[in-house]
Design an enzyme around this catalytic site. Structure first.
Site, short mmCIF file in Angstrom:
data_model
loop_
_atom_site.label_atom_id
_atom_site.label_comp_id
_atom_site.label_asym_id
_atom_site.label_seq_id
_atom_site.Cartn_x
_atom_site.Cartn_y
_atom_site.Cartn_z
N LYS B 235 0.73 -1.24 0.25
CA LYS B 235 -0.13 0.05 0.14
C LYS B 235 1.00 1.29 -0.11
CE LYS B 235 -3.82 1.88 2.53
NZ LYS B 235 -3.99 3.09 1.80
N ARG B 240 -4.55 8.26 -4.26
CA ARG B 240 -5.12 7.20 -5.10
C ARG B 240 -5.75 8.05 -6.37
NH1 ARG B 240 -8.40 2.89 -4.09
NH2 ARG B 240 -8.49 1.45 -5.89
N ARG B 255 -9.37 10.60 -6.04
CA ARG B 255 -10.16 9.64 -5.66
C ARG B 255 -11.63 9.67 -5.32
NH1 ARG B 255 -9.09 6.35 -0.22
NH2 ARG B 255 -10.99 6.37 0.76
N GLU B 280 -1.51 4.87 -7.92
CA GLU B 280 -1.36 5.55 -6.62
C GLU B 280 -0.34 6.75 -7.29
OE1 GLU B 280 -2.55 4.66 -3.72
OE2 GLU B 280 -1.67 6.25 -2.36
N LYS B 402 -7.17 -3.31 3.40
CA LYS B 402 -6.18 -2.75 3.54
C LYS B 402 -5.44 -3.22 4.95
CE LYS B 402 -8.42 1.52 4.96
NZ LYS B 402 -8.64 2.95 4.57
#
Ligand SMILES: [Zn+2]
Ligand SMILES: [Zn+2]
Lengths: 337, 537
Positions: B235, B240, B255, B280, B402
């Protein structure tokens, strides 16, 4: 030639002093003889030996200050009824500010002064309207003496509040307002707009509302906000002192939506302070057009300004051929109104 | 409460003012729903465009407004008023002399927009003056903001679209999908949402597709997962984004669906392909992802200088593929989409993009070990994606997890507190805390989350009882209360006197048991910062 009021009505440390009459108008500290325009704390101080005012103002002073401190002796005077005090003629005219509020009219050897205290020209269901009195010197405040201050019709602001209540039916709208005058006027305006549900009150507002009712101003059901449950307060309009609306007290309410009713709400920066979510421009003071219109109606060639934004008012009066003079009276609240 | 059509500008002014004064998101959404509910076409759509920043008006300069107001007022009174109010547009709105006698009804939004479009330059002052005469103070301010292009209300386009979706009872994703196929005043959109017309066709226009989001995973839940069913990847600690490329042009989306293309032109320039990608956005130096603080230099900008582009080079680390050409891959399992992404990437080799590598693992224990060892600032933890998960909008439970690495913690001393907003406005809920440095406390961060309701109530009471000074809304407190602060990483920073900044600090625990003298010192922060800065794996 009548004596110029400057020679017999003076600004002293204790406030405005009528020398031949031997009394003060709205003195700032305890004196022998006081004439009081209205019961707000910056005008009606405790501890005078003798107090002259309307019966309503005297009753409000007793409620706020207690019998002991509301004047050694109290003398009531009706609007329009004249009195001789050591050769000075004295009478009261309604000021339209709060219940009992009066302009103090003084005449000595043919010269006339009107000390207006605080006043407004809008209709107010809780007190008689302002009556202009011709005079040689008009003494006025200047709290909202800038052309940016033009209060919208109070009914329009109440309509905005009621639209918000309809949009957020699960929340309590809690309106911060001054305990004397503003609170009762708001209630009366809400009643006139058809809001007949109980209006829960913060404890600090209850006694003065009860007194208004005893003095003949009907306000409808006003339960204490402290006892109702949260669910009961959903959708309610609640009144409280400004200091309480965004503080711990408000936690008892259902998702409180803080509102504030004041002339200052006209300016966003002022309104944004203190977490207000719905500013309501409702004032018990004259706005700019009312100040100018009143000065014109009383036809005084000279206007004395007790406190507020005197610079703008003196400038505007000067352009109309009227002499303005700033008294710089200290101790007048910039109206926590 | 229906409002008459001719009244739409005053109603819009009221909406603007309420939005400005309403801190909470729920409140703002209710206000916006009320607008869609009460306004007819095209007024509601023009209002929506104005709020979304999509209303293109021929605008007037603030100087013109000032001239017009000055011609109608006494200069001394204007100066005194401006001095008091502080804002030019507001001063003019409040000061504008209201004509005596009858004025026309206040204008509708559509009238203002239509008339400005048709007017010649010379007609504009007269038009504006006529409208100002017919409006009250709130309406005048809204008009001035509209015609000078200064409308800022704290309601983003995304929020307006969310309100629109709530109002119509559809998913926000459905609105986003067609949003770029419609234009102000959006009448086909409203018709469709009210079930009175066909779905607008976004055709080739670049469209944001709502992202698929992950749920946080707890340690014990992780142990129960079957490794064969899951893919793992790092991650990355950036933001994002979604890249859309196609015949209608390329765009970069945040996002939340905000178009952030202008801030990252180098990414848009590199997106010369026909695909929709999920990834990302990070600052990349060589192969190394730079700390988030570097990326921050590039965020929240309307445009970007060449120097910033050089000093903070951005790239997108790709996670997923939603469309390959016009083919919608979202219904395919993750493993299949990943294969398509890899094949496509090998074929097209776009600049400023790379693939986020999959992490091979045999068991959950092995994965847990990898996660525990990862200390690079650029890695927030792990992502676990079910091999068979389709790409679904929003946070669907059980498909993506996550698994953040354990937070770092410090014992800090509470120094200042400030009241919160909205529901928290009666609580001291924002805390500044510090650590020891040469016998003195120095602030190291601020936190306004992490505590329970009970802890908040306790802290609020403690702060009121231990205040030593007040500065406006801020209280300084006795330096005696220790708070355990959790955060994701520590970085060197000039913003705080301590020389460090914490990433995502939150209150983990109140340490009533610990004397302030035993709280951490700045050396402890330095050690954690050094650790967070270590290379990955
Ligand atoms: Zn008063
Ligand atoms: Zn006063």
């Amino acid at each position: 030639m009548p004596p110029h009021p400057e020679t017999w009505l003076r600004v002293t440390e204790a406030g405005l002093w009528c020398e031949p009459g031997g009394f003060f108008v709205d003195p700032l500290r305890a004196v022998d003889r006081a004439v009081i325009t209205h019961a707000h704390s910056d005008h009606a101080r405790p501890g005078h030996r003798h107090v002259l005012a309307t019966a309503e103002t005297l009753a409000l002073m007793r409620e706020r200050l207690g019998e002991e401190r509301a004047g050694g002796t109290q003398q009531a005077l009706r609007y329009g009824e004249a009195l001789e005090v050591n050769g000075v003629r004295l009478w009261l005219r309604p000021a339209g500010h709060v219940l009992g509020s009066a302009q103090v009219c003084l005449e000595w050897r043919g010269a006339r002064v009107v000390v207006s205290g605080d006043y407004k020209r809008r209709p107010d269901p809780t007190c008689p309207p302002f009556e202009p009195e011709r005079c040689d010197v008009f003494v006025t405040e200047a709290t909202f003496a800038l052309p940016v201050f033009r209060h919208p019709p109070a009914e329009q602001e109440i309509a905005r509040l009621l639209r918000s209540v309809a949009l957020f039916p699960e929340r309590s709208h809690v309106i911060g307002c001054y305990a004397l005058g503003k609170a009762q006027r708001l209630i009366a305006l809400l009643r006139a707009a058809g809001w007949d549900r109980p209006i829960p009150l913060h404890g600090a507002l209850a006694r003065l509302c009860a007194l208004y009712e005893r003095l003949g101003v009907p306000l409808g059901p006003l339960p204490p906000a402290t006892v109702a449950g949260k669910e009961k307060l959903a959708g309610a309009i609640v009144l409280a002192p400004p200091s309480a609306i965004a503080d711990r007290w408000a936690r008892r309410l259902a998702e409180p939506l803080p509102c504030l009713a004041s002339g200052w709400m006209r300016v966003r920066q002022r309104a944004k302070q203190g977490g207000v979510e719905l500013p309501l421009v409702i004032s018990d003071h004259a706005d700019w057009p009312e100040l100018l219109a009143t000065c014109e109606e009383v036809q005084a060639p000279e206007v004395w300004i007790t406190h507020g934004r005197e610079e703008a008012l003196i400038h505007a009066l000067g352009r109309r051929g009227v002499r303005g003079r700033a008294l710089h009276l200290i101790g007048r609240a910039e109206e926590g109104e | 409460m229906p409002v008459a059509a001719g009244m739409s500008l005053p109603a819009f002014a009221e909406l603007l003012e309420r939005l400005l004064f309403t801190p909470g998101r729920a409140g703002k959404l209710a206000l916006l729903r009320g607008w869609f509910d009460s306004q007819p076409d095209p007024e509601r759509g023009i209002g929506l465009a104005a709020l979304s920043g999509e209303l293109r008006l021929r605008t007037a300069k603030p100087a013109l407004l000032r001239e017009m107001a000055a011609a109608r007022t006494d200069p001394t009174l204007f100066a005194l008023s401006y001095d008091y109010v502080g804002d030019l547009a507001e001063t003019i709105a409040l000061l504008w002399p209201e004509p005596e006698g009858l004025t026309g009804p206040p204008p509708a939004l559509s009238q203002v927009v239509g008339a400005l479009e048709a007017a010649s330059r010379a007609d504009i002052p007269g038009l504006i003056a006529g409208w100002l005469d017919a409006l009250d103070a709130g309406g005048r301010l809204a008009l001035i903001k509209l015609v000078t292009g200064g409308l800022r209300v704290g309601a983003s386009g995304r929020l307006a679209r969310l309100a629109l979706a709530e109002w119509a009872g559809v998913e926000v994703g459905a609105v986003e999908e067609v949003w770029h196929g419609v234009a102000p005043p959006y009448e086909p959109l409203f018709l469709w949402l009210e079930g009175r017309g066909p779905r607008p066709d976004p055709a080739g226009a670049p469209v944001f597709r709502p992202l698929m989001l992950a749920h946080p995973l707890e340690e014990r839940e992780a142990a129960a997962l079957d490794p064969a069913e899951w893919c793992a990847e790092w991650k990355w600690d950036g933001i994002r984004v979604q890249i859309t490329g196609g015949p209608g042009g390329a765009r970069l989306w945040s996002r939340a669906g905000e178009d952030i293309s202008a801030a990252f032109p180098e990414i848009v320039a590199a997106a010369r392909f026909h695909a929709v990608l999920d990834g990302e956005l990070v600052v990349l130096r060589g192969a190394e992802v730079a700390p988030f603080s570097d990326l921050q230099q590039r965020l929240n900008r309307k445009s970007v200088t060449a120097r910033l582009q050089r000093d903070f080079p951005v790239a997108v680390r790709l996670y997923d593929m939603l469309f390959d050409g016009a083919e919608d891959l979202r219904g395919l399992p993750f493993a299949a989409r990943r294969a398509r992404l890899e094949a496509w990437f090998a074929r097209s080799r776009p600049a400023r993009m790379d693939l986020s590598p999959l992490i091979p693992f045999e068991s959950m224990q092995e994965l847990a070990r990898l996660r525990a060892q990862a200390r690079a600032a650029a890695i927030e933890g792990l992502m676990l994606k079910r091999r068979d998960s389709p790409y679904l909008a929003g946070r669907v439970k059980g498909l993506w997890w996550k698994w953040k690495r354990d937070p770092l913690t410090l014992d800090c001393v509470l120094m200042y507190a400030q009241r919160g907003h909205g529901k928290r406005s009666s609580f001291y809920s924002d805390y500044t805390f510090g650590v020891w440095k040469e016998g003195e406390l120095v602030p190291v961060g601020k936190a306004y989350s992490g505590y329970t309701d009970e802890e908040l109530a306790w802290l609020d009471r403690w702060i009121r009882e231990h205040t030593v000074a007040r500065f406006g809304p801020v209280r300084e407190v006795e330096k005696t209360l220790v708070l355990e602060v959790a955060f994701d990483a520590a970085q060197r920073s000039r913003r705080h006197k301590s020389g460090f900044a914490l990433r995502f600090p939150r209150i983990a625990r109140i340490r009533r048991d610990k004397p302030a003298a035993e709280a951490d010192g700045v050396e402890a922060v330095a050690a954690l910062a050094a650790e967070s800065g270590a290379a990955p794996r």
